[in-house]
Scaffold this motif. Structure first.
Motif, PDB file in Angstrom:
ATOM      1  N   ALA A  33      43.659  37.715  47.435  1.00  0.00           N
ATOM      2  CA  ALA A  33      43.024  38.977  47.024  1.00  0.00           C
ATOM      3  C   ALA A  33      42.255  39.566  48.202  1.00  0.00           C
ATOM      4  O   ALA A  33      41.605  38.820  48.949  1.00  0.00           O
ATOM      5  CB  ALA A  33      42.082  38.733  45.845  1.00  0.00           C
ATOM      6  N   PRO A  34      42.323  40.882  48.386  1.00  0.00           N
ATOM      7  CA  PRO A  34      41.569  41.468  49.502  1.00  0.00           C
ATOM      8  C   PRO A  34      40.071  41.286  49.310  1.00  0.00           C
ATOM      9  O   PRO A  34      39.554  41.511  48.221  1.00  0.00           O
ATOM     10  CB  PRO A  34      41.959  42.953  49.438  1.00  0.00           C
ATOM     11  CG  PRO A  34      42.479  43.190  48.063  1.00  0.00           C
ATOM     12  CD  PRO A  34      43.043  41.886  47.589  1.00  0.00           C
TER      13      PRO A  34
ATOM     14  N   GLU B  18      36.500  42.214  51.522  1.00  0.00           N
ATOM     15  CA  GLU B  18      35.921  42.761  52.736  1.00  0.00           C
ATOM     16  C   GLU B  18      35.150  41.695  53.505  1.00  0.00           C
ATOM     17  O   GLU B  18      34.436  40.892  52.916  1.00  0.00           O
ATOM     18  CB  GLU B  18      34.992  43.942  52.405  1.00  0.00           C
ATOM     19  CG  GLU B  18      34.863  44.778  53.630  1.00  0.00           C
ATOM     20  CD  GLU B  18      33.751  45.776  53.632  1.00  0.00           C
ATOM     21  OE1 GLU B  18      32.872  45.755  52.758  1.00  0.00           O
ATOM     22  OE2 GLU B  18      33.769  46.586  54.569  1.00  0.00           O
TER      23      GLU B  18
ATOM     24  N   GLN C 257      45.369  48.301  52.304  1.00  0.00           N
ATOM     25  CA  GLN C 257      44.657  48.869  51.151  1.00  0.00           C
ATOM     26  C   GLN C 257      43.758  50.021  51.581  1.00  0.00           C
ATOM     27  O   GLN C 257      42.966  49.884  52.513  1.00  0.00           O
ATOM     28  CB  GLN C 257      43.809  47.808  50.445  1.00  0.00           C
ATOM     29  CG  GLN C 257      43.256  48.332  49.127  1.00  0.00           C
ATOM     30  CD  GLN C 257      42.295  47.379  48.436  1.00  0.00           C
ATOM     31  OE1 GLN C 257      41.183  47.153  48.924  1.00  0.00           O
ATOM     32  NE2 GLN C 257      42.705  46.827  47.321  1.00  0.00           N
TER      33      GLN C 257
ATOM     34  N   LYS D 104      45.405  48.396  42.812  1.00  0.00           N
ATOM     35  CA  LYS D 104      44.565  47.292  42.347  1.00  0.00           C
ATOM     36  C   LYS D 104      43.384  47.891  41.612  1.00  0.00           C
ATOM     37  O   LYS D 104      42.680  48.763  42.154  1.00  0.00           O
ATOM     38  CB  LYS D 104      44.092  46.444  43.532  1.00  0.00           C
ATOM     39  CG  LYS D 104      43.219  45.268  43.119  1.00  0.00           C
ATOM     40  CD  LYS D 104      43.101  44.274  44.266  1.00  0.00           C
ATOM     41  CE  LYS D 104      42.164  43.138  43.930  1.00  0.00           C
ATOM     42  NZ  LYS D 104      40.747  43.547  43.988  1.00  0.00           N
TER      43      LYS D 104
ATOM     44  N   ASN E 264      44.339  38.929  37.992  1.00  0.00           N
ATOM     45  CA  ASN E 264      43.282  38.537  38.933  1.00  0.00           C
ATOM     46  C   ASN E 264      41.972  38.320  38.182  1.00  0.00           C
ATOM     47  O   ASN E 264      41.652  39.053  37.261  1.00  0.00           O
ATOM     48  CB  ASN E 264      43.128  39.653  39.989  1.00  0.00           C
ATOM     49  CG  ASN E 264      41.937  39.491  40.904  1.00  0.00           C
ATOM     50  OD1 ASN E 264      41.180  40.430  41.122  1.00  0.00           O
ATOM     51  ND2 ASN E 264      41.749  38.318  41.462  1.00  0.00           N
ATOM     52  N   GLY E 265      41.265  37.270  38.613  1.00  0.00           N
ATOM     53  CA  GLY E 265      39.939  37.026  38.063  1.00  0.00           C
ATOM     54  C   GLY E 265      39.722  35.560  37.749  1.00  0.00           C
ATOM     55  O   GLY E 265      40.370  35.010  36.842  1.00  0.00           O
ATOM     56  N   ASP E 266      38.881  34.909  38.545  1.00  0.00           N
ATOM     57  CA  ASP E 266      38.393  33.553  38.260  1.00  0.00           C
ATOM     58  C   ASP E 266      39.433  32.447  38.385  1.00  0.00           C
ATOM     59  O   ASP E 266      39.217  31.354  37.869  1.00  0.00           O
ATOM     60  CB  ASP E 266      37.760  33.472  36.856  1.00  0.00           C
ATOM     61  CG  ASP E 266      36.597  34.420  36.674  1.00  0.00           C
ATOM     62  OD1 ASP E 266      36.109  34.966  37.684  1.00  0.00           O
ATOM     63  OD2 ASP E 266      36.177  34.635  35.510  1.00  0.00           O
ATOM     64  N   ILE E 267      40.559  32.690  39.036  1.00  0.00           N
ATOM     65  CA  ILE E 267      41.527  31.591  39.218  1.00  0.00           C
ATOM     66  C   ILE E 267      41.010  30.692  40.342  1.00  0.00           C
ATOM     67  O   ILE E 267      40.811  31.148  41.467  1.00  0.00           O
ATOM     68  CB  ILE E 267      42.924  32.132  39.601  1.00  0.00           C
ATOM     69  CG1 ILE E 267      43.467  33.045  38.513  1.00  0.00           C
ATOM     70  CG2 ILE E 267      43.881  30.966  39.887  1.00  0.00           C
ATOM     71  CD1 ILE E 267      43.778  32.370  37.221  1.00  0.00           C
TER      72      ILE E 267
ATOM     73  N   GLY F 192      40.806  35.294  44.836  1.00  0.00           N
ATOM     74  CA  GLY F 192      39.786  35.881  45.705  1.00  0.00           C
ATOM     75  C   GLY F 192      38.738  34.865  46.102  1.00  0.00           C
ATOM     76  O   GLY F 192      38.910  34.088  47.052  1.00  0.00           O
TER      77      GLY F 192
HETATM   78  C1  LIG Z   1      33.085  39.592  49.080  1.00  0.00           C
HETATM   79  C2  LIG Z   1      34.141  40.338  48.301  1.00  0.00           C
HETATM   80  C3  LIG Z   1      34.783  41.422  48.894  1.00  0.00           C
HETATM   81  C4  LIG Z   1      35.773  42.107  48.188  1.00  0.00           C
HETATM   82  N1  LIG Z   1      36.424  43.134  48.802  1.00  0.00           N
HETATM   83  C5  LIG Z   1      37.476  43.726  48.156  1.00  0.00           C
HETATM   84  C6  LIG Z   1      38.280  44.703  48.816  1.00  0.00           C
HETATM   85  O1  LIG Z   1      38.065  45.046  49.987  1.00  0.00           O
HETATM   86  N2  LIG Z   1      39.310  45.262  48.109  1.00  0.00           N
HETATM   87  C7  LIG Z   1      39.587  44.892  46.807  1.00  0.00           C
HETATM   88  O2  LIG Z   1      40.538  45.413  46.201  1.00  0.00           O
HETATM   89  N3  LIG Z   1      38.843  43.977  46.169  1.00  0.00           N
HETATM   90  C8  LIG Z   1      37.826  43.376  46.811  1.00  0.00           C
HETATM   91  N4  LIG Z   1      37.130  42.390  46.182  1.00  0.00           N
HETATM   92  C9  LIG Z   1      37.548  41.949  44.829  1.00  0.00           C
HETATM   93  C10 LIG Z   1      38.547  40.789  44.903  1.00  0.00           C
HETATM   94  O3  LIG Z   1      39.760  41.200  45.523  1.00  0.00           O
HETATM   95  C11 LIG Z   1      38.885  40.255  43.495  1.00  0.00           C
HETATM   96  O4  LIG Z   1      39.421  41.313  42.740  1.00  0.00           O
HETATM   97  C12 LIG Z   1      37.658  39.721  42.769  1.00  0.00           C
HETATM   98  O5  LIG Z   1      36.883  38.903  43.617  1.00  0.00           O
HETATM   99  C13 LIG Z   1      38.066  38.920  41.530  1.00  0.00           C
HETATM  100  O6  LIG Z   1      38.903  37.855  41.876  1.00  0.00           O
HETATM  101  P1  LIG Z   1      38.353  36.341  41.994  1.00  0.00           P
HETATM  102  O7  LIG Z   1      37.713  35.994  40.670  1.00  0.00           O
HETATM  103  O8  LIG Z   1      39.580  35.510  42.272  1.00  0.00           O
HETATM  104  O9  LIG Z   1      37.358  36.328  43.100  1.00  0.00           O
HETATM  105  C14 LIG Z   1      36.119  41.718  46.857  1.00  0.00           C
HETATM  106  C15 LIG Z   1      35.455  40.626  46.268  1.00  0.00           C
HETATM  107  C16 LIG Z   1      34.489  39.938  46.973  1.00  0.00           C
HETATM  108  C17 LIG Z   1      33.806  38.765  46.308  1.00  0.00           C
END
Ligand SMILES: Cc1cc2nc3c(=O)[nH]c(=O)nc-3n(C[C@H](O)[C@H](O)[C@H](O)COP(=O)(O)O)c2cc1C
Length: 347
Positions: free
Chosen positions: A17-18, A20, A72, A141, A204-207, A228
């Motif tokens: 997952a992207p 930043e 993105q 997304k 996506n979410g919490d995997i 992510g």
């Molecule tokens: C530090 C951080 C930066 C993130 N930056 C982006 C981003 O640049 N683009 C994006 O689409 N989502 C961004 N996200 C969201 C993640 O891609 C993802 O959707 C979110 O963390 C949920 O997935 P997870 O539970 O696997 O972490 C970011 C999340 C975090 C924690």
């Protein structure tokens, strides 16, 4: 087999997952080697790309080994998003991803990211415009909706499909939830099981483990998942999930030598890419992940995050490895004391 446009993704693709300041090119390359199937750049402001701002252009850089890769983009202005898509296309990614999910106040206040969930007609116009402005496949997304009263992703996803996108990734939270609570996958499942949906739907979410990935795959029938936070400083998660999905086995956790090797590689790839200062600063948030579970890492951490040069980090890495090999992790206790010089020979 899910595809984005004509791009083959494998039977159940795992996306990094992207994120930043985390998923830059050096880190993406590491995740790729551990099994991430699809990579996406950090989000890039459309306005920055059009102005050719250095930071924005740098975020588009990638290595051939990172394919398939999406760039993105986000923004609030339809015209700027079209122009940004053209700039992104010129960098030759495999697809362009639009961010309609970022909940960060600074972005939302300016009308970008998840703000478009509050103005679906504009979101659709923007998507149509971006799709028309590029020959590359476009993905989106996004989140479940703006807030609990507007969990309208099933309708939005259909409309985005009609606008011409080639795939959708859905984070199972609303904008209002930010990152709180648990991701709700039921609506992601509804989008996937909507008979009108033809494009791949990625959840996506919490995997954070193989069993969890398998549960979502089987329960909701989604085409792939994005990982992510659980991949932050933990590129091994892709190897673990792949192994679990293939045969319910988990590889042994990475050895200390493997961890140290990955950190070294990260530094050596990142320094030419963004400079020593930025590298040493940004990698700090990954150390806890890279060394999770290593006895006494807390004390090493104090040293490594304050190290002022690459040489110093390399010395500390050597110490971590030697200390571990000697089965003498207690030596790390000394590492908290900034006045103690650890001579590798002494460990
Ligand atoms: C530090 C951080 C930066 C993130 N930056 C982006 C981003 O640049 N683009 C994006 O689409 N989502 C961004 N996200 C969201 C993640 O891609 C993802 O959707 C979110 O963390 C949920 O997935 P997870 O539970 O696997 O972490 C970011 C999340 C975090 C924690």
């Amino acid at each position: 087999m899910p595809k984005i446009g004509n791009i083959e993704l494998g039977s159940f693709p795992l996306f990094l997952a992207p994120m930043e300041d985390v998923t830059d090119s050096p880190y993406r390359q590491i995740c790729k080697d551990y099994g991430a199937d699809v990579l996406v750049t950090e989000f890039i402001a459309a306005e920055g790309l059009i102005r050719d701002a250095v930071k924005s252009s740098n975020k588009m850089r990638f290595e051939p080994g990172e394919r398939p890769l999406g760039i993105q983009i986000f923004g609030d202005n339809v015209d700027s998003m079209m122009k940004a898509a053209a700039v992104a296309e010129a960098a030759c990614p495999d697809f362009i991803d639009i961010n309609f999910g970022c909940p960060v106040r600074k972005i939302v206040m300016k009308g970008g990211g998840a703000a478009l969930l509050r103005d679906v007609p504009k979101m659709i116009r923007m998507t149509e415009a971006v799709v028309k402005s590029t020959r590359l496949p476009v993905t989106v997304k996004t989140r479940l909706g703006w807030d609990d009263a507007h969990r309208d992703i099933v309708d939005i996803a259909e409309r985005l499909q009609d606008a011409g996108i080639s795939g959708i990734a859905i984070h199972g939270r609303t904008r209002a939830q930010l990152y709180g609570g648990e991701a709700d996958w039921t609506l992601i499942g509804e989008v996937k099981n909507n008979p009108f949906m033809k494009i791949p739907v990625f959840g996506n979410g919490d995997i954070d483990s193989g069993p969890k990935a398998e549960e979502m795959k089987n329960r909701y029938g989604i085409d792939g998942i994005l990982i992510g936070r659980a991949a932050t400083g933990n590129p091994w998660i892709f190897r673990e999930i792949k192994s679990w999905l293939a045969g319910h086995t988990l590889p042994p956790p990475p050895s200390v030598a493997e961890r140290v090797g990955v950190v070294r590689r990260h530094l050596l790839t990142s320094i030419p890419y963004k400079g020593e200062r930025a590298t040493l600063y940004e990698i700090r948030k990954l150390y806890s992940g890279y060394f999770r579970g290593i006895p006494n890492f807390r004390t090493w951490r104090t040293r490594i995050v304050t190290a002022a040069s690459t040489e110093e980090v390399f010395r500390i890495l050597e110490n971590i490895e030697q200390s571990h090999n000697a089965g003498n992790e207690d030596n790390a206790g000394n590492a908290g004391n900034e006045n103690t010089t650890i001579n590798p020979g002494e460990i």
